[in-house]
Write a protein that holds these residues in place. Structure first.
Motif, short mmCIF file in Angstrom:
data_model
loop_
_atom_site.label_atom_id
_atom_site.label_comp_id
_atom_site.label_asym_id
_atom_site.label_seq_id
_atom_site.Cartn_x
_atom_site.Cartn_y
_atom_site.Cartn_z
N LEU A 97 1.39 -0.87 -0.24
CA LEU A 97 0.01 -0.14 0.01
C LEU A 97 0.99 1.52 0.29
CD1 LEU A 97 -2.22 1.57 0.39
CD2 LEU A 97 -2.14 0.84 3.05
N ARG A 98 1.79 1.35 1.41
CA ARG A 98 3.24 2.66 0.98
C ARG A 98 3.34 2.41 -0.37
NH1 ARG A 98 8.20 1.52 4.35
NH2 ARG A 98 8.43 0.82 2.10
N ASP A 99 4.54 1.53 -0.81
CA ASP A 99 5.08 1.53 -2.17
C ASP A 99 3.50 2.24 -3.47
OD1 ASP A 99 6.95 1.22 -0.79
OD2 ASP A 99 7.32 -1.89 -1.40
N ASP A 100 2.76 1.46 -2.91
CA ASP A 100 1.87 2.22 -4.47
C ASP A 100 1.53 3.18 -4.06
OD1 ASP A 100 0.63 1.93 -6.68
OD2 ASP A 100 -1.32 1.39 -5.10
N ILE A 101 1.16 3.98 -3.45
CA ILE A 101 1.02 5.68 -2.44
C ILE A 101 2.19 6.13 -3.34
CG2 ILE A 101 0.63 6.98 -1.12
CD1 ILE A 101 -1.49 5.42 0.17
N GLN A 141 2.73 6.97 -7.28
CA GLN A 141 2.06 7.30 -7.64
C GLN A 141 2.28 8.51 -7.51
OE1 GLN A 141 -2.39 6.43 -7.39
NE2 GLN A 141 -1.67 4.61 -6.92
N LEU A 142 2.61 8.95 -6.69
CA LEU A 142 3.45 10.56 -6.03
C LEU A 142 4.46 10.34 -7.23
CD1 LEU A 142 2.88 10.91 -2.92
CD2 LEU A 142 1.60 11.52 -4.04
N HIS A 143 5.56 9.83 -7.13
CA HIS A 143 6.83 10.23 -7.92
C HIS A 143 6.23 9.95 -9.47
CE1 HIS A 143 11.00 9.21 -9.05
NE2 HIS A 143 10.43 7.94 -9.94
N PHE A 144 4.98 9.51 -9.86
CA PHE A 144 5.37 8.85 -11.20
C PHE A 144 4.40 10.46 -11.75
CE2 PHE A 144 5.35 4.50 -11.28
CZ PHE A 144 6.47 4.65 -11.48
N ARG A 145 4.04 11.65 -10.97
CA ARG A 145 3.20 12.87 -10.78
C ARG A 145 4.15 13.75 -10.51
NH1 ARG A 145 -0.33 8.62 -10.81
NH2 ARG A 145 -2.71 9.25 -11.45
N GLY A 146 5.15 13.12 -10.35
CA GLY A 146 5.89 14.77 -10.11
C GLY A 146 6.12 15.50 -8.46
N LEU A 147 5.19 14.79 -7.40
CA LEU A 147 5.03 15.08 -6.08
C LEU A 147 5.78 14.64 -5.63
CD1 LEU A 147 0.67 14.83 -6.95
CD2 LEU A 147 2.42 17.02 -6.74
N SER A 148 7.06 14.85 -5.78
CA SER A 148 7.75 13.38 -4.59
C SER A 148 8.10 14.77 -2.66
CB SER A 148 9.29 14.29 -5.21
OG SER A 148 9.02 14.25 -6.47
N SER A 149 7.09 16.20 -2.72
CA SER A 149 7.57 17.06 -1.16
C SER A 149 5.88 15.95 -0.20
CB SER A 149 6.54 17.57 -2.30
OG SER A 149 5.39 18.85 -2.70
N THR A 177 7.16 12.74 2.04
CA THR A 177 7.34 12.82 3.32
C THR A 177 6.56 12.64 4.39
OG1 THR A 177 9.81 14.27 2.68
CG2 THR A 177 8.69 15.01 4.84
N THR A 178 5.10 13.37 4.00
CA THR A 178 4.15 12.85 4.54
C THR A 178 3.58 11.75 4.88
OG1 THR A 178 3.41 15.05 4.19
CG2 THR A 178 1.42 13.55 5.10
N VAL A 179 3.55 10.40 3.62
CA VAL A 179 3.29 9.11 3.40
C VAL A 179 4.70 8.31 4.06
CG1 VAL A 179 3.23 7.55 1.58
CG2 VAL A 179 2.40 9.66 1.22
N LEU A 180 5.88 8.92 4.25
CA LEU A 180 6.67 8.12 4.72
C LEU A 180 5.92 8.34 6.85
CD1 LEU A 180 9.78 8.85 2.67
CD2 LEU A 180 8.61 6.76 3.02
N SER A 181 6.16 8.88 6.31
CA SER A 181 5.91 9.96 8.46
C SER A 181 4.44 8.93 8.90
CB SER A 181 5.55 11.44 8.71
OG SER A 181 5.79 11.44 9.68
N TYR A 182 3.37 8.67 7.91
CA TYR A 182 2.09 7.87 7.63
C TYR A 182 3.26 6.84 7.81
CZ TYR A 182 -2.37 6.70 8.80
OH TYR A 182 -4.15 6.49 8.75
N PHE A 183 3.71 6.28 7.06
CA PHE A 183 4.26 4.71 7.25
C PHE A 183 4.95 4.46 7.98
CE2 PHE A 183 0.81 5.00 3.73
CZ PHE A 183 0.29 3.34 3.53
N LEU A 198 12.44 2.39 -7.23
CA LEU A 198 12.50 1.25 -5.87
C LEU A 198 11.92 1.70 -4.22
CD1 LEU A 198 14.47 -0.68 -5.77
CD2 LEU A 198 16.61 0.17 -5.51
N PRO A 199 11.15 1.38 -4.86
CA PRO A 199 10.60 2.05 -2.24
C PRO A 199 11.91 2.15 -1.59
CG PRO A 199 9.31 0.36 -3.44
CD PRO A 199 10.49 0.07 -4.44
N PRO A 200 11.44 3.09 -0.61
CA PRO A 200 13.09 2.49 0.34
C PRO A 200 12.86 1.57 1.22
CG PRO A 200 10.28 4.57 1.44
CD PRO A 200 10.75 3.28 -0.04
N GLY A 201 14.17 1.45 1.92
CA GLY A 201 14.70 0.33 2.27
C GLY A 201 14.69 -1.02 1.64
N ARG A 202 14.68 -0.87 -0.02
CA ARG A 202 14.69 -1.23 -1.03
C ARG A 202 15.60 -1.66 -1.98
NH1 ARG A 202 11.50 -6.70 -0.54
NH2 ARG A 202 9.38 -5.72 0.77
#
Length: 743
Positions: A161-165, A168-176, A179-185, A241-245
């Motif tokens: 779930l985290r990696d999918d979100i 999608q953010l990565h492909f739409r250029g919403l890198s900012s 950080t919120t997603v990583l904090s939530y997970f 490549l998701p974080p931790g992989r």
């Protein structure tokens, strides 16, 4: 207007060619008159042929003309249709230009549709997103309850779930927003660490678990393989490549397993490298490694996928860890027992059926392809260290043996004898047993170590013989000061000769291989020097007892028939009885040297110019006495076992012939025969012997010496010198007064 021939030159050319060809044909057919009869036939045939050709030409031209007509009609129709399309396109263009303002509304609709799609996706995963923390808590409970497979399923779901979100953010250029997603997970990190810790604890106890309860170990391997497949899939896509992989848990599995294997055995506290501690340590390693490899081969192999090659990995780990461990032990200052243990263990025990060649491990376990446990360079270095330690031990032991040997010389009893009555001591047995044991022990390891110890043994034996000889020399000097100490000096010298002979006979048997038993020349020389020194000391003892008797030679009392030579024979016989306590080769040598000593001392006494024959009667007495003495001495030595061919007393009889010669004028001839038989005799010797006669004139002496100068002698090979050891007294210079001159 131009003529048809100018417009169509090819037609004219073709017509000319046709006419030429027809003419050629006609001349060939009608070249004889009788052929003209068939002219009508040929004309009708050619007329028909021309008619046929013309009809075909007309038909072909007609078909071409019809085709051209159809083509022109189609072109005319196509031109009309193209004109119609151009008119329609022009009308459409003007219509589009009129509708351009309405397209702005469509763009806004497209944006709204995309936002709707995104919101729809978010709405679908909202229940999962809102339940993330609840799932975290439940997963943590599952981990604490060691329900690892269930926990890992929920963990994978949350990570997906985290990696999918994030993707999608990565492909739409919403890198900012990442950080919120990583904090939530962020709870995923704790779950991963908790799961990993449990996995590595299980792998760390794998050798015990596969024997008692393999389920946990198999579960851990299944989870590791799941994660490995996820890593491979993400690396293959190479888009995001998701974080931790990648987690790389399979590689971590190998590291933990290797640490589990090596930790208890090789990373323990510093062990005792001296004494029995090293032996116990190596024995424990041997037992534990065989036991653990049997567990891996029989049980663990069944719990992991075949591509893990778990048995090969464990075998290689043990081999490499042992190799490093042995190097660490060798950095210690090991004694010779420790070095021997390591060499034996690495080169013999390790490959034996008691360890890596154990029947329960074969044929799956094969360390032959892993290289030697100790490199050839390390083996050679360790063997040299071992030889140095053994050398120090041998040196200390030999020195102690030497001290004990000479301490026994001062006992109030003779040395011990063997069953044949020959004097001996324990020295050769102790020395050879010590050297032989060390060589035999080295042969249990490698041929190279055996050869190194063998070479060291020969070197130490040679050095020992040197120290033994020096001790003999010192003992001889002390004995000269007081001949009563040691009491049995001669007996111990004879025992030393027997010992030296025993060493000489035994040294060739030190090497187990008969082909390698050649004794070095330097060791042979050391044995010879030792024997010569002992013989020399014995002959010095004989000489000291003979000298008082020899000082009475020659004299008038001796000429008149004294018992002087009989006394000498008694002394010689006494020493010969002592010499009989030494073995045959040396006994014969002592007899020969004693006989040579007696002959040279007898001749030396005659040349001391103590007496000059005053008359022919005295010369006759001297000749008789020389004959009696030489015969008595020769019979004595023959009775002792010395052949006449081995004796030097014949020189006395040859000297007697010089004294007995009646006519001095014949002396030169007699002397020539004498110097031919005894080539080491000098002018001084002959001159002194001529003085002993008392009747040789200066002229005769000059003739004799001149003859000797004309016949120089060369010592033949194997000749035993007798006169070269005899010094002639220097003639005294006439006393001169200071006032006058010496004539």
């Amino acid at each position: 207007a131009s003529s048809p021939d100018e417009e169509w030159p090819e037609a004219e050319k073709a017509e000319k060619l046709a006419r030429g060809a027809a003419l050629k044909w006609a001349s060939g057919v009608f070249y004889r008159p009788e052929k003209l009869e068939g002219l009508g036939h040929y004309r009708s045939r050619e007329t028909q042929r021309n008619s046929s050709i013309q009809s075909r030409l007309k038909s072909t031209v007609q078909s071409y003309l019809e085709g051209v007509s159809v083509g022109l009609e189609q072109l005319r129709s196509a031109a009309q249709e193209v004109q119609s399309v151009c008119q329609d396109l022009g009308a459409a263009r003007w219509a589009l230009l009129d509708s351009a303002d309405h397209f702005q509304g469509l763009q806004q609709m497209r944006t709204r549709v995309e936002e709707h799609v995104q919101l729809a996706s978010v709405v679908q995963v909202l229940p999962q997103i809102f339940s993330v923390h609840e799932v975290f808590s439940h997963t943590l409970q599952l981990l604490h309850g060691q329900r690892l497979l269930e926990a890992h399923v929920e963990l994978m779901m949350m990570e997906h779930l985290r990696d999918d979100i994030l993707a999608q953010l990565h492909f739409r250029g919403l890198s900012s927003a990442q950080t919120t997603v990583l904090s939530y997970f962020s709870g995923l990190q704790q779950l991963n660490e908790t799961l990993a810790k449990q996995l590595w604890d299980i792998v760390g106890s794998s050798l015990q678990l596969v024997r008692e309860d393999p389920v946990l170990f198999v579960t851990a391997v299944r989870i590791i393989e799941r994660e490995e497949k996820i890593d491979d899939a993400l690396l293959l896509e190479a888009t995001f490549l998701p974080p931790g992989r990648p987690k790389g848990w399979r590689q971590k599995f190998y590291h933990v397993l290797q640490d589990t294997i090596t930790g208890p055995h090789f990373h323990a506290a510093h062990m005792d490298a001296k004494g029995p501690g090293l032996a116990r340590h190596l024995a424990a390693l041997q037992k534990d490694i065989v036991t653990e490899l049997r567990v891996v081969k029989d049980l663990m192999v069944q719990c992991v996928p075949a591509h893990y090659n778990i048995l090969s990995v464990c075998t290689t780990t043990y081999h490499q860890a042992l190799s490093s461990h042995l190097q660490e032990i060798l950095r210690e200052d090991l004694d010779k027992q420790g070095l021997f243990l390591l060499l034996e263990w690495a080169l013999r025990v390790y490959h034996s059926p008691e360890m890596m060649g154990h029947p329960d491990l074969l044929p799956e376990v094969d360390v032959s392809a892993l290289g030697p446990l100790m490199s050839p360079e390390l083996v050679d270095q360790t063997e040299r260290r071992y030889v140095v330690k053994v050398k120090a031990s041998v040196l200390e032991w030999m020195q102690r043996t030497l001290e004990v040997e000479f301490k026994e010389w001062f006992r109030e009893e003779e040395p011990e004898t063997d069953h044949q009555g020959f004097f001996q001591s324990a020295l050769p047995v102790i020395v050879m047993q010590m050297l032989n044991e060390n060589i035999q022990v080295a042969s249990l390891i490698t041929d190279s170590l055996q050869q190194k110890v063998y070479n060291m043994a020969l070197e130490e034996l040679e050095a020992f013989l040197g120290r033994l000889r020096e001790a003999l020399v010192q003992c001889g000097k002390d004995h000269q000061q007081d001949r009563t100490v040691p009491k049995y000096y001669v007996s111990y010298l004879l025992a030393m000769l027997n010992n030296n002979l025993a060493l000489s006979n035994s040294v060739s048997s030190l090497h187990p291989d008969p082909a390698c038993r050649e004794v070095p020349a330097s060791l042979r020389a050391a044995l010879d020097r030792m024997q010569k020194k002992a013989c020399q000391l014995l002959l010095e003892e004989l000489l000291l007892d003979l000298q008082p008797l020899c000082l009475q030679l020659p004299s008038r009392k001796w000429l008149s028939g004294s018992q002087l030579v009989s006394s000498m024979c008694e002394v010689i016989d006494k020493y010969a009885k002592d010499f009989s306590r030494v073995r045959k080769p040396v006994f014969t040598l002592l007899l020969m040297e004693s006989e040579l000593l007696v002959a040279s001392q007898y001749l030396r006494a005659l040349m001391q110019k103590k007496m000059v024959c005053k008359s022919e009667e005295e010369r006759g007495q001297l000749c008789d006495r020389l004959l009696q003495d030489a015969t008595q001495l020769r019979e004595l030595f023959c009775g002792l076992g010395l052949d006449r061919g081995q004796q030097s007393l014949d020189a006395l009889l040859a000297l007697r012939e010089l004294i007995c010669l009646k006519d001095p004028a014949l002396l030169s001839l007699e002397v020539l025969g004498f110097i031919t038989k005894y080539p080491d005799v000098s002018d001084e010797h002959i001159s002194t012997l001529l003085d002993l006669r008392g009747d040789v004139s200066k002229e005769v002496r000059h003739v004799v010496l001149e003859m000797m100068a004309q016949h120089p002698q060369v010592l033949p090979e194997g000749y035993r010198p007798i006169f070269s050891t005899i010094l002639v007294p220097v003639p005294e210079l006439p006393f001169c007064l200071r006032k006058g001159k010496c004539a």
